[in-house]
Motif scaffolding. Structure first.
Motif, short mmCIF file in Angstrom:
data_model
loop_
_atom_site.label_atom_id
_atom_site.label_comp_id
_atom_site.label_asym_id
_atom_site.label_seq_id
_atom_site.Cartn_x
_atom_site.Cartn_y
_atom_site.Cartn_z
N LEU A 205 -4.75 -25.21 70.55
CA LEU A 205 -5.10 -24.15 69.60
C LEU A 205 -6.26 -24.55 68.69
N ASN A 206 -6.54 -25.86 68.62
CA ASN A 206 -7.64 -26.35 67.78
C ASN A 206 -7.56 -25.80 66.36
N THR A 207 -6.39 -25.86 65.77
CA THR A 207 -6.15 -25.25 64.47
C THR A 207 -5.36 -26.17 63.55
N LEU A 208 -5.73 -26.16 62.28
CA LEU A 208 -4.92 -26.76 61.22
C LEU A 208 -4.53 -25.63 60.28
N VAL A 209 -3.27 -25.60 59.86
CA VAL A 209 -2.81 -24.60 58.92
C VAL A 209 -2.40 -25.32 57.65
N LEU A 210 -3.00 -24.93 56.53
CA LEU A 210 -2.70 -25.49 55.21
C LEU A 210 -2.18 -24.36 54.34
N SER A 211 -1.07 -24.58 53.66
CA SER A 211 -0.50 -23.51 52.86
C SER A 211 0.43 -24.06 51.79
N ASN A 212 0.52 -23.34 50.69
CA ASN A 212 1.54 -23.67 49.69
C ASN A 212 2.79 -22.81 49.90
N ASP A 213 2.86 -22.11 51.01
CA ASP A 213 3.98 -21.23 51.35
C ASP A 213 4.47 -21.60 52.75
N PRO A 214 5.67 -22.21 52.86
CA PRO A 214 6.15 -22.66 54.17
C PRO A 214 6.41 -21.52 55.15
N VAL A 215 6.84 -20.38 54.67
CA VAL A 215 7.10 -19.25 55.55
C VAL A 215 5.78 -18.70 56.10
#
Length: 105
Positions: free
Chosen positions: A59-69
């Motif tokens: 997928l060549n993707t990083l997901v960064l979030s302050n929301d786990p859902v």
């Protein structure tokens, strides 16, 4: 989130959590020890019966979030899965975070 649970307490590969159900265990862990920030490595994801029998998907993707859902819902969408059809994401959206994608950047 399985990584924060001590293997010496629950066995390896944390069998008690697997027997209780992966989805239920992830939701319970997140409800108990709420994540402040999520870094999801989706450079190479896995589809199917992981971690031993899944199929790699780049997928060549990083997901960064302050929301786990929101993070899990975004990863599900990247794999072509509707997040509302995943019980732990749907249930987590009731009290842990947001499932809708209109605010995802």
């Amino acid at each position: 989130m399985f990584g924060i649970v001590p293997g010496c307490r629950y066995g390896w590969p944390k069998n008690v959590l697997h027997w209780a159900g992966i989805h239920e265990s992830v939701l319970d862990i997140c409800a108990t020890v709420r994540p402040h920030f999520v870094i999801a490595d989706a450079i190479v994801a896995m589809e199917g019966d992981g971690p031993l029998n899944g199929t790699a998907r780049r997928l060549n993707t990083l997901v960064l979030s302050n929301d786990p859902v929101a993070a899990d819902a975004t990863c599900a969408r990247a794999l072509g899965v509707i997040p509302e059809q995943m019980a732990y994401i749907r249930e987590g959206s009731l009290f842990l975070g947001r499932i809708d994608d209109h605010e995802v950047l």
